[in-house]
Design a protein around this motif. Structure first.
Motif, PDB file in Angstrom:
ATOM      1  N   THR A  51      -3.015  -4.341  13.142  1.00  0.00           N
ATOM      2  CA  THR A  51      -3.794  -5.554  12.879  1.00  0.00           C
ATOM      3  C   THR A  51      -5.270  -5.227  13.023  1.00  0.00           C
ATOM      4  N   VAL A  52      -6.054  -5.595  11.998  1.00  0.00           N
ATOM      5  CA  VAL A  52      -7.500  -5.389  12.005  1.00  0.00           C
ATOM      6  C   VAL A  52      -8.154  -6.765  11.896  1.00  0.00           C
ATOM      7  N   SER A  53      -9.112  -7.043  12.791  1.00  0.00           N
ATOM      8  CA  SER A  53      -9.800  -8.325  12.763  1.00  0.00           C
ATOM      9  C   SER A  53     -11.263  -8.132  13.124  1.00  0.00           C
ATOM     10  N   GLY A  54     -12.065  -9.154  12.805  1.00  0.00           N
ATOM     11  CA  GLY A  54     -13.490  -9.103  13.083  1.00  0.00           C
ATOM     12  C   GLY A  54     -14.232  -9.981  12.107  1.00  0.00           C
ATOM     13  N   ALA A  55     -15.535  -9.714  11.952  1.00  0.00           N
ATOM     14  CA  ALA A  55     -16.302 -10.418  10.933  1.00  0.00           C
ATOM     15  C   ALA A  55     -15.695 -10.111   9.578  1.00  0.00           C
ATOM     16  N   HIS A  56     -15.876 -11.016   8.634  1.00  0.00           N
ATOM     17  CA  HIS A  56     -15.230 -10.846   7.330  1.00  0.00           C
ATOM     18  C   HIS A  56     -15.554  -9.474   6.749  1.00  0.00           C
ATOM     19  N   PHE A  57     -14.499  -8.759   6.360  1.00  0.00           N
ATOM     20  CA  PHE A  57     -14.655  -7.393   5.875  1.00  0.00           C
ATOM     21  C   PHE A  57     -13.853  -7.198   4.595  1.00  0.00           C
ATOM     22  N   GLY A  95     -10.552  -8.519  -0.269  1.00  0.00           N
ATOM     23  CA  GLY A  95     -11.327  -9.237   0.723  1.00  0.00           C
ATOM     24  C   GLY A  95     -12.447 -10.038   0.092  1.00  0.00           C
ATOM     25  N   PRO A  96     -13.317 -10.605   0.944  1.00  0.00           N
ATOM     26  CA  PRO A  96     -13.361 -10.421   2.402  1.00  0.00           C
ATOM     27  C   PRO A  96     -12.290 -11.232   3.126  1.00  0.00           C
ATOM     28  N   VAL A  97     -11.854 -10.691   4.273  1.00  0.00           N
ATOM     29  CA  VAL A  97     -10.888 -11.364   5.134  1.00  0.00           C
ATOM     30  C   VAL A  97     -11.371 -11.254   6.578  1.00  0.00           C
ATOM     31  N   GLY A  98     -10.889 -12.155   7.428  1.00  0.00           N
ATOM     32  CA  GLY A  98     -11.233 -12.103   8.838  1.00  0.00           C
ATOM     33  C   GLY A  98     -10.217 -11.325   9.649  1.00  0.00           C
ATOM     34  N   THR A  99      -8.989 -11.259   9.146  1.00  0.00           N
ATOM     35  CA  THR A  99      -7.949 -10.479   9.806  1.00  0.00           C
ATOM     36  C   THR A  99      -6.909 -10.074   8.778  1.00  0.00           C
ATOM     37  N   ARG A 100      -6.284  -8.934   9.017  1.00  0.00           N
ATOM     38  CA  ARG A 100      -5.220  -8.447   8.125  1.00  0.00           C
ATOM     39  C   ARG A 100      -4.262  -7.617   8.955  1.00  0.00           C
ATOM     40  N   THR A 101      -2.979  -7.802   8.718  1.00  0.00           N
ATOM     41  CA  THR A 101      -1.946  -7.047   9.425  1.00  0.00           C
ATOM     42  C   THR A 101      -1.105  -6.283   8.415  1.00  0.00           C
ATOM     43  N   TRP A 102      -0.883  -5.004   8.708  1.00  0.00           N
ATOM     44  CA  TRP A 102      -0.016  -4.173   7.877  1.00  0.00           C
ATOM     45  C   TRP A 102       1.201  -3.744   8.690  1.00  0.00           C
ATOM     46  N   VAL A 103       2.361  -3.789   8.060  1.00  0.00           N
ATOM     47  CA  VAL A 103       3.607  -3.369   8.697  1.00  0.00           C
ATOM     48  C   VAL A 103       4.190  -2.220   7.886  1.00  0.00           C
ATOM     49  N   ALA A 118     -19.606  -2.458   0.927  1.00  0.00           N
ATOM     50  CA  ALA A 118     -18.830  -1.230   0.817  1.00  0.00           C
ATOM     51  C   ALA A 118     -19.383  -0.101   1.669  1.00  0.00           C
ATOM     52  N   ALA A 119     -20.533  -0.302   2.338  1.00  0.00           N
ATOM     53  CA  ALA A 119     -21.115   0.801   3.096  1.00  0.00           C
ATOM     54  C   ALA A 119     -21.597   0.301   4.439  1.00  0.00           C
ATOM     55  N   VAL A 156       0.860  -1.179   0.000  1.00  0.00           N
ATOM     56  CA  VAL A 156       0.000   0.000   0.000  1.00  0.00           C
ATOM     57  C   VAL A 156       0.893   1.224   0.000  1.00  0.00           C
ATOM     58  N   LEU A 157       0.705   2.090  -0.991  1.00  0.00           N
ATOM     59  CA  LEU A 157       1.499   3.313  -1.088  1.00  0.00           C
ATOM     60  C   LEU A 157       0.801   4.487  -0.425  1.00  0.00           C
ATOM     61  N   GLY A 158      -0.526   4.538  -0.539  1.00  0.00           N
ATOM     62  CA  GLY A 158      -1.267   5.700  -0.065  1.00  0.00           C
ATOM     63  C   GLY A 158      -2.062   5.431   1.187  1.00  0.00           C
ATOM     64  N   ALA A 159      -3.135   4.636   1.089  1.00  0.00           N
ATOM     65  CA  ALA A 159      -3.983   4.425   2.255  1.00  0.00           C
ATOM     66  C   ALA A 159      -4.826   3.186   2.116  1.00  0.00           C
ATOM     67  N   VAL A 160      -5.148   2.593   3.266  1.00  0.00           N
ATOM     68  CA  VAL A 160      -6.149   1.538   3.388  1.00  0.00           C
ATOM     69  C   VAL A 160      -7.426   2.180   3.909  1.00  0.00           C
ATOM     70  N   GLY A 161      -8.564   1.834   3.313  1.00  0.00           N
ATOM     71  CA  GLY A 161      -9.846   2.351   3.773  1.00  0.00           C
ATOM     72  C   GLY A 161     -10.821   1.228   4.067  1.00  0.00           C
ATOM     73  N   ILE A 162     -11.431   1.250   5.249  1.00  0.00           N
ATOM     74  CA  ILE A 162     -12.455   0.280   5.633  1.00  0.00           C
ATOM     75  C   ILE A 162     -13.649   1.059   6.168  1.00  0.00           C
ATOM     76  N   PRO A 163     -14.864   0.825   5.622  1.00  0.00           N
ATOM     77  CA  PRO A 163     -15.166   0.008   4.454  1.00  0.00           C
ATOM     78  C   PRO A 163     -14.717   0.713   3.170  1.00  0.00           C
ATOM     79  N   PRO A 164     -14.653  -0.019   2.053  1.00  0.00           N
ATOM     80  CA  PRO A 164     -14.161   0.577   0.801  1.00  0.00           C
ATOM     81  C   PRO A 164     -15.226   1.424   0.122  1.00  0.00           C
ATOM     82  N   VAL A 165     -15.422   2.627   0.616  1.00  0.00           N
ATOM     83  CA  VAL A 165     -16.499   3.490   0.130  1.00  0.00           C
ATOM     84  C   VAL A 165     -16.331   3.751  -1.360  1.00  0.00           C
ATOM     85  N   PRO A 166     -17.355   3.485  -2.183  1.00  0.00           N
ATOM     86  CA  PRO A 166     -17.230   3.682  -3.622  1.00  0.00           C
ATOM     87  C   PRO A 166     -17.314   5.150  -4.013  1.00  0.00           C
ATOM     88  N   VAL A 167     -16.364   5.589  -4.821  1.00  0.00           N
ATOM     89  CA  VAL A 167     -16.357   6.949  -5.344  1.00  0.00           C
ATOM     90  C   VAL A 167     -15.996   6.868  -6.815  1.00  0.00           C
TER      91      VAL A 167
END
Length: 296
Positions: free
Chosen positions: A259-265, A275-283, A200-201, A148-159
Motif C-alpha cells: 500500500t502506497v499513500s501520501g499527497a496525490h501522486f 493517477g493522481p491518487v491519494g492511496t493505492r494498494t497492489w496485491v 513525473a519528476a 501490472v505484469l512488469g513493474a510499478v514506478g513512482i514517480p513515472p519518469v518519462p523515457v
C-alpha cells in the motif's frame, strides 16, 4: 473489423497441431510492420488446424474479438500495449485463470515482451505459439482492478521509445533479474505520449507499507519507488531515499500486499501513467495468467 479464416490440412502438413487459433492483429502492428504481421499469419495458418484472423480497427473491436473467441486459443499480434490490453480484458472478464495467451511481438515498444522471454522475431514468435509451453506467471492487481505484469514506478519518469534498445529476445526474465534491471527494460518501452506527464519528476513523500509493515514513511522523501511481481505470490518493493552527498542505500522488502499513500501522486503501471491518487494498494497473485513461451 475484417475477419479471415484459414485452415491447414493435416494430410498436407503432418506436423500441424489440432489447435484452433484466434489471431487478433493490433492496428498499430499492421500500420508499422505489415511484413512481420504477414509472416506471422502465414506461419500460424500453416501450423494450426484452423486459424481465424481478426483485424480490429480500434480498442472496442479488439475487445469484442477477444470476447467472442469461444474455444479458440487467443493469439495477439502487437506490441506491449496490445499485450497489456489483452491481459486487462481477460482479467476483467475473469477468464485469465483458464486462458493461455499467445503473443507475437510486433511494434516499437517491446521491452515488456522481451523481459517476459518472448522472441521478437516474427517466425520464432509464431513457432512459440504453435510449439511452445504455457508458463503461469504472477501479476499485481490494484484496488481499482488494474493489472501490472512488469513493474510499478513512482514517480513515472518519462523515457522515449527505443525501437532497437534494451536486451535481446528472451534475455531478461523477471524471475531471474533484479528490480532495477526490469524497470530499466520497461522504461525503454514507454510510449512517447507520456513524456510530458505532470508530476513525473522530483522526490516524493510517501508512506509505503508491505503486509502492514511500514518500509518508508512520509518524513523520508524518496527519489524512486518500484513495485513488481517477484514470483511465488509476493511483490518485491525497492525504495530509493533522497540522498545528499553519498548515495543512500535502497530499502527493499517483499510481501503479498503493498500500500502506497501520501499527497496525490502519479505512477507508471507498465507502459501506462495513472493517477493522481491519494492511496493505492497492489496485491500479488501467484500464477494468475498463462503465457505461451518457447519450450525449454
Amino acid at each position: 473489423m475484417a475477419e479471415v479464416a484459414t485452415s491447414a490440412s493435416s494430410s498436407a502438413n503432418p506436423s500441424a497441431r489440432s489447435d484452433q487459433l484466434l489471431v487478433v492483429v493490433d492496428p498499430a502492428a499492421r500500420r508499422l510492420d505489415g511484413e512481420s504481421v504477414r509472416i506471422a499469419k502465414d506461419v500460424l495458418s500453416a501450423g494450426a488446424s484452423h486459424t481465424k484472423v481478426c483485424l480490429p480497427d480500434g480498442p472496442e473491436e479488439f475487445a469484442r474479438a477477444l470476447g467472442r473467441r469461444g474455444s479458440r486459443r487467443p493469439v495477439v499480434v502487437g506490441d506491449d500495449g496490445a499485450l497489456l490490453r489483452a491481459v486487462a480484458l481477460l482479467h476483467r472478464q475473469r477468464e485469465l485463470a483458464g486462458c493461455a495467451l499467445s503473443v507475437v511481438p510486433v511494434g516499437p515498444a517491446l521491452g515488456l515482451a522481451r523481459s517476459l522471454g518472448l522472441p521478437t522475431g516474427a517466425v520464432a514468435a509464431a513457432r512459440a505459439v504453435l510449439d511452445g509451453a504455457e508458463r503461469r506467471l504472477d501479476l499485481l492487481v490494484d484496488d481499482s482492478d488494474g493489472v501490472v505484469l512488469g513493474a510499478v514506478g513512482i514517480p513515472p519518469v518519462p523515457v522515449p521509445v527505443q525501437e532497437d534498445g534494451g536486451p535481446g529476445p528472451g534475455a531478461l526474465r523477471p524471475w531471474l533479474r533484479t528490480c532495477q534491471s526490469l524497470v530499466r527494460t520497461l522504461a525503454s518501452s514507454r510510449p512517447a505520449r507520456t513524456a510530458a506527464a505532470p508530476g513525473a519528476a522530483g522526490p516524493v513523500r510517501l508512506r509505503v507499507e508491505v503486509d502492514g509493515v511500514t518500509l518508508v514513511d512520509l518524513h523520508q522523501p524518496v527519489e524512486a519507488l518500484t513495485v513488481m511481481p517477484g514470483g511465488g505470490g509476493v511483490a518485491v518493493v525497492e525504495a530509493r531515499p533522497l540522498s545528499v552527498g553519498a548515495q543512500a542505500a535502497p530499502l527493499t522488502a517483499s510481501g503479498r500486499t503493498v500500500t502506497v499513500s501520501g499527497a496525490h501522486f502519479r505512477y507508471r503501471a507498465d507502459a501506462v501513467v495513472c493517477g493522481p491518487v491519494g492511496t493505492r494498494t497492489w496485491v500479488a497473485r501467484e500464477g494468475a495468467w498463462g503465457l505461451m513461451l518457447p519450450a525449454g
